[in-house]
Design a protein around this motif. Structure first.
Motif, short mmCIF file in Angstrom:
data_model
loop_
_atom_site.label_atom_id
_atom_site.label_comp_id
_atom_site.label_asym_id
_atom_site.label_seq_id
_atom_site.Cartn_x
_atom_site.Cartn_y
_atom_site.Cartn_z
N TRP A 152 4.74 11.25 3.76
CA TRP A 152 5.56 10.40 3.26
C TRP A 152 4.44 9.24 2.83
CZ3 TRP A 152 4.94 5.30 5.25
CH2 TRP A 152 4.60 5.30 6.53
N LYS A 196 9.44 4.33 5.73
CA LYS A 196 9.75 5.92 5.40
C LYS A 196 11.17 5.91 4.57
CE LYS A 196 8.05 8.37 9.29
NZ LYS A 196 8.18 9.39 10.33
N GLN A 197 12.01 5.38 5.13
CA GLN A 197 13.54 5.09 4.56
C GLN A 197 13.34 4.64 3.28
OE1 GLN A 197 15.82 3.02 7.70
NE2 GLN A 197 15.88 4.65 8.94
N GLN A 216 11.91 7.09 0.93
CA GLN A 216 12.79 8.09 0.36
C GLN A 216 13.97 7.72 -0.56
OE1 GLN A 216 14.59 9.44 4.21
NE2 GLN A 216 12.93 10.75 4.60
#
Length: 129
Positions: A2, A90-91, A94
């Motif tokens: 990521w 990270k979220q 995404q």
């Protein structure tokens, strides 16, 4: 994995932090994990700003996405641990990967002379700002 995707969906990542104990996790993230993320994402602008405890501005991580709507998001970092900040980032990556990309209006940044590109590999920058 990521960490290398940050380049594709985030234009810049800014930390505005106070020096108090509530921000210990955020400062730990900035000192331990941000240098590696910076190295892997050289087209993303990073900045860390320390503000005084008396300032009315809240400590936060500001994310400017590279989407067609130029969306900006601020995540308050008070009380978050280093792992919480990493998980939040990270979220957001995404989420950013699912957004529609903006089309560049010009290719000026892609047409850099080779010697400028090569020189940037060897010059040490302490801050992008």
């Amino acid at each position: 994995m990521w960490r290398t995707l940050l380049n594709t969906c985030v234009k810049d990542l800014r930390f505005v932090l106070k020096p108090n104990a509530e921000q210990h996790g955020a400062w730990h993230f900035v000192e331990s994990k941000l240098p590696e993320i910076r190295m892997m994402n050289q087209n993303t602008f990073f900045t860390v700003t320390e503000i005084s405890d008396e300032a009315e501005t809240d400590s936060a991580m500001h994310i400017n996405y590279d989407d067609q709507d130029l969306r900006v998001e601020a995540i308050l970092t008070a009380g978050m641990s280093c792992d919480d900040i990493e998980q939040a980032l990270k979220q957001r990556i995404q989420l950013g990967m699912q957004m529609k990309r903006s089309k560049p209006l010009s290719n000026w940044e892609r047409d850099l002379p080779v010697d400028v590109v090569e020189a940037s590999k060897y010059v040490k920058h302490y801050d992008d700002g």
